[in-house]
Enzyme design. Structure first.
Site, PDB file in Angstrom:
ATOM      1  N   GLY A 131       0.674  -1.283  -0.015  1.00 20.80           N
ATOM      2  CA  GLY A 131       0.165   0.020   0.006  1.00 20.80           C
ATOM      3  C   GLY A 131       1.013   1.026   0.229  1.00 20.80           C
ATOM      4  CB  CYS A 132       3.689   2.244   2.197  1.00 16.18           C
ATOM      5  SG  CYS A 132       2.681   2.258   3.618  1.00 16.18           S
ATOM      6  CB  THR A 133       5.125   0.337  -2.950  1.00 20.80           C
ATOM      7  OG1 THR A 133       6.304  -0.140  -1.877  1.00 20.80           O
ATOM      8  CG2 THR A 133       5.895   0.360  -4.225  1.00 20.80           C
TER       9      THR A 133
END
Length: 155
Positions: free
Chosen positions: A44-46
């Site tokens: 998700g952060c990527t």
């Protein structure tokens, strides 16, 4: 007390991915898209970081800079930034002091385990250093477009 819309940004300094010490006040005169994310190199952060990367030029054309913040150390930020060609700064908040100020360091639950961590959140700071918009509990899909649209409409 948590910072909210209408508040001035805090003056604390944090280490950036490139080893510089940065304060949010350093960005006066520009809009700042300050986004808090849980962890480098996670799916998700990527996705969120790459979405901001892909719209980086659109934000720059609106006099806006993007700044990511997570509790990861500088070395991990450097690797994350290099791997995904991120053209914006990532700030180190290992002691979650800035996250505490913004009220995004929260008790989280995952697979029955409770732990403290970052609640994915984004704040727009105007050129005078005031917080003018916040998104808490952010869902990654279309979020970057929402932030970009907000700045377009409020210039």
């Amino acid at each position: 007390m948590t910072i909210e819309v209408g508040s001035n940004v805090p003056t604390m300094k944090l280490l950036a991915d490139n080893g510089e010490t940065v304060s949010l006040e350093d960005y006066r005169g520009k809009y700042v898209v300050l986004y808090f994310y849980p962890k480098d190199m996670t799916p998700g952060c990527t996705t969120e970081a790459c979405d901001f990367r892909d719209e980086h030029q659109s934000f720059a054309e609106l006099n806006a800079v993007i700044v990511g913040v997570s509790p990861d150390p500088q070395e991990k930020h450097q690797k994350f930034k290099e791997k995904h060609n991120l053209p914006f700064q990532l700030l180190v908040d290992e002691e979650h002091k800035l996250a505490d100020e913004f009220g995004v360091w929260k008790l989280k639950k995952n697979f029955g385990k409770e732990y403290m961590g970052i609640e994915r959140s984004t704040f727009i700071i105007n050129p005078e250093g005031k917080i003018v918009k916040e998104w808490r509990k952010v869902k990654v899909k279309d979020h970057v477009q929402d932030a970009l649209q907000y700045i377009k409409e409020h210039q």
